[in-house]
Design a protein around this motif. Sequence first.
Motif, PDB file in Angstrom:
ATOM      1  N   UNK A  94       0.834  -1.212   0.000  1.00 51.15           N
ATOM      2  CA  UNK A  94       0.000   0.000   0.000  1.00 51.15           C
ATOM      3  C   UNK A  94       0.868   1.262   0.000  1.00 51.15           C
ATOM      4  N   UNK A  95       1.947   1.233   0.800  1.00 52.11           N
ATOM      5  CA  UNK A  95       2.780   2.436   0.881  1.00 52.11           C
ATOM      6  C   UNK A  95       3.617   2.658  -0.376  1.00 52.11           C
ATOM      7  N   UNK A  96       4.090   1.570  -0.974  1.00 50.88           N
ATOM      8  CA  UNK A  96       4.873   1.751  -2.212  1.00 50.88           C
ATOM      9  C   UNK A  96       4.017   2.356  -3.319  1.00 50.88           C
ATOM     10  N   UNK A  97       2.794   1.852  -3.450  1.00 50.43           N
ATOM     11  CA  UNK A  97       1.894   2.448  -4.449  1.00 50.43           C
ATOM     12  C   UNK A  97       1.531   3.886  -4.067  1.00 50.43           C
ATOM     13  N   UNK A  98       1.067   4.032  -2.827  1.00 50.79           N
ATOM     14  CA  UNK A  98       0.561   5.336  -2.391  1.00 50.79           C
ATOM     15  C   UNK A  98       1.628   6.423  -2.413  1.00 50.79           C
ATOM     16  N   UNK A  99       2.766   6.146  -1.786  1.00 52.29           N
ATOM     17  CA  UNK A  99       3.807   7.172  -1.693  1.00 52.29           C
ATOM     18  C   UNK A  99       4.428   7.461  -3.057  1.00 52.29           C
ATOM     19  N   UNK A 100       4.565   6.415  -3.907  1.00 57.59           N
ATOM     20  CA  UNK A 100       5.125   6.658  -5.229  1.00 57.59           C
ATOM     21  C   UNK A 100       4.180   7.521  -6.063  1.00 57.59           C
ATOM     22  N   UNK A 128      10.892  10.005  -4.002  1.00 52.71           N
ATOM     23  CA  UNK A 128      11.003   8.632  -4.515  1.00 52.71           C
ATOM     24  C   UNK A 128      12.069   7.851  -3.744  1.00 52.71           C
ATOM     25  N   UNK A 129      13.223   8.482  -3.579  1.00 50.37           N
ATOM     26  CA  UNK A 129      14.321   7.808  -2.866  1.00 50.37           C
ATOM     27  C   UNK A 129      13.911   7.559  -1.414  1.00 50.37           C
ATOM     28  N   UNK A 130      13.254   8.555  -0.817  1.00 45.36           N
ATOM     29  CA  UNK A 130      12.800   8.406   0.568  1.00 45.36           C
ATOM     30  C   UNK A 130      11.847   7.236   0.726  1.00 45.36           C
ATOM     31  N   UNK A 131      10.926   7.095  -0.220  1.00 46.40           N
ATOM     32  CA  UNK A 131       9.960   5.984  -0.168  1.00 46.40           C
ATOM     33  C   UNK A 131      10.670   4.637  -0.245  1.00 46.40           C
ATOM     34  N   UNK A 132      11.579   4.525  -1.203  1.00 42.89           N
ATOM     35  CA  UNK A 132      12.288   3.247  -1.370  1.00 42.89           C
ATOM     36  C   UNK A 132      13.146   2.933  -0.145  1.00 42.89           C
ATOM     37  N   UNK A 158      13.650  11.912   4.371  1.00 44.91           N
ATOM     38  CA  UNK A 158      13.925  12.333   2.990  1.00 44.91           C
ATOM     39  C   UNK A 158      12.626  12.665   2.258  1.00 44.91           C
ATOM     40  N   UNK A 159      11.627  11.813   2.455  1.00 44.84           N
ATOM     41  CA  UNK A 159      10.331  12.065   1.818  1.00 44.84           C
ATOM     42  C   UNK A 159       9.780  13.410   2.296  1.00 44.84           C
TER      43      UNK A 159
END
Lengths: 182, 193
Positions: A94-100, A128-132, A158-159
């Motif tokens: 959910x977070x990878x989809x949502x935050x990206x 993007x980097x923060x999410x990953x 970072x995000x």
Amino acid sequence: MNGFHLSTLPLSGKVFCTLFLLGIGCGALAAFVQASTAVGLSPAAVEASLAPQMPMTHMGHGQMSGEKEITLGEISSSAKVWMRTPLLIQTSHTHLFGQTLIAGLLGLIFLLASVREGLKVLIVALPFVGTLMDIGGMWLTRFAWPSLSVLVIAGGSLFALGYVLIAVISLYELWFRKETMA
Amino acid sequence: MRNLCWLAATALVILAAAAPAPAHITPPVVLASDRDAVAGLLSGARRFFVREVRLTPAERQVIRQQTGWSADEDFYRFYVGRDEQGRVVAATVFLTEFTIHGPVRVAVALGPDGKVKGATVVELTEETYPWVKPLLDREFTREYVGRDARGTFTVSVGGGDSMAQFYGQIIASLIQRAAMLYEVGVIKRGDAA
């Protein structure tokens, strides 16, 4: 971006971008509070929530049971979420989809900012980097090394930094910058 | 203007792609800390112990056959309460089921005879909480007190609310799993005293 800048957007475009940035900001604040109450904001708290459960007894590998006396004070008194692998999978997807997607929309707005290309590349990459780093840090904390919980904090920071820079620069350009036509 | 249209179309696609996100799990609702749950369920105990149990493949097989549940944790932790003479008052174990709407975590207290002494729901999610709250309000877990792992663990919400029924059954199943875990991992090993 091809002669098109935040400062030259029509009023409808400025209102859209402004409200979107404010909405995401409110969401980020709510997420910050949620993370601080459910898990905690220190690497130790993240580690406690994500790292595999370690025995409290001296039960070694291969031993079938162990027992030791404790006091109630040794049992966690904070109502915190303990993430195990299935919850980590759910949270990750959910977070990878949502935050990206959020990073993508922020980036789309920021592409219209009138800043140097090098700086734009750096800032647009931050969410993007923060999410990953955030989600990757969760997996590394659980399966590689618990001390890598610091990556989760760093990724979230970072995000947040990316959002703040994008929001401040974009809002300035939307409402205060006077575009000089070439 | 063409650029703006392109940007708007891209934003629309991204927003459309984001639409399914709210359909997934909601934030956790923690109803009690582990310490509060243990203190409440082991009331009457004067001394507290941690007993950690690693199941053998044969024990895991027995649990799977009896309950359909795969006990696949590395080890399970029981908080054991004893009286001043060292006799076991009860043992509490925390078990979690991960549903599509998020985790459900329950603390279950078992007597030395393996019978349920009490159960507390300690964690749900924002979405599941309203479904379970009517059950919690009528303290439905009391229905299972006195039952051992072979007892009947069904739930009746008496109104046909399917989600309440579904989550009530999950909680009931967790209580049964805890009873089975205690029976197989502690009582049958002769460690319940």
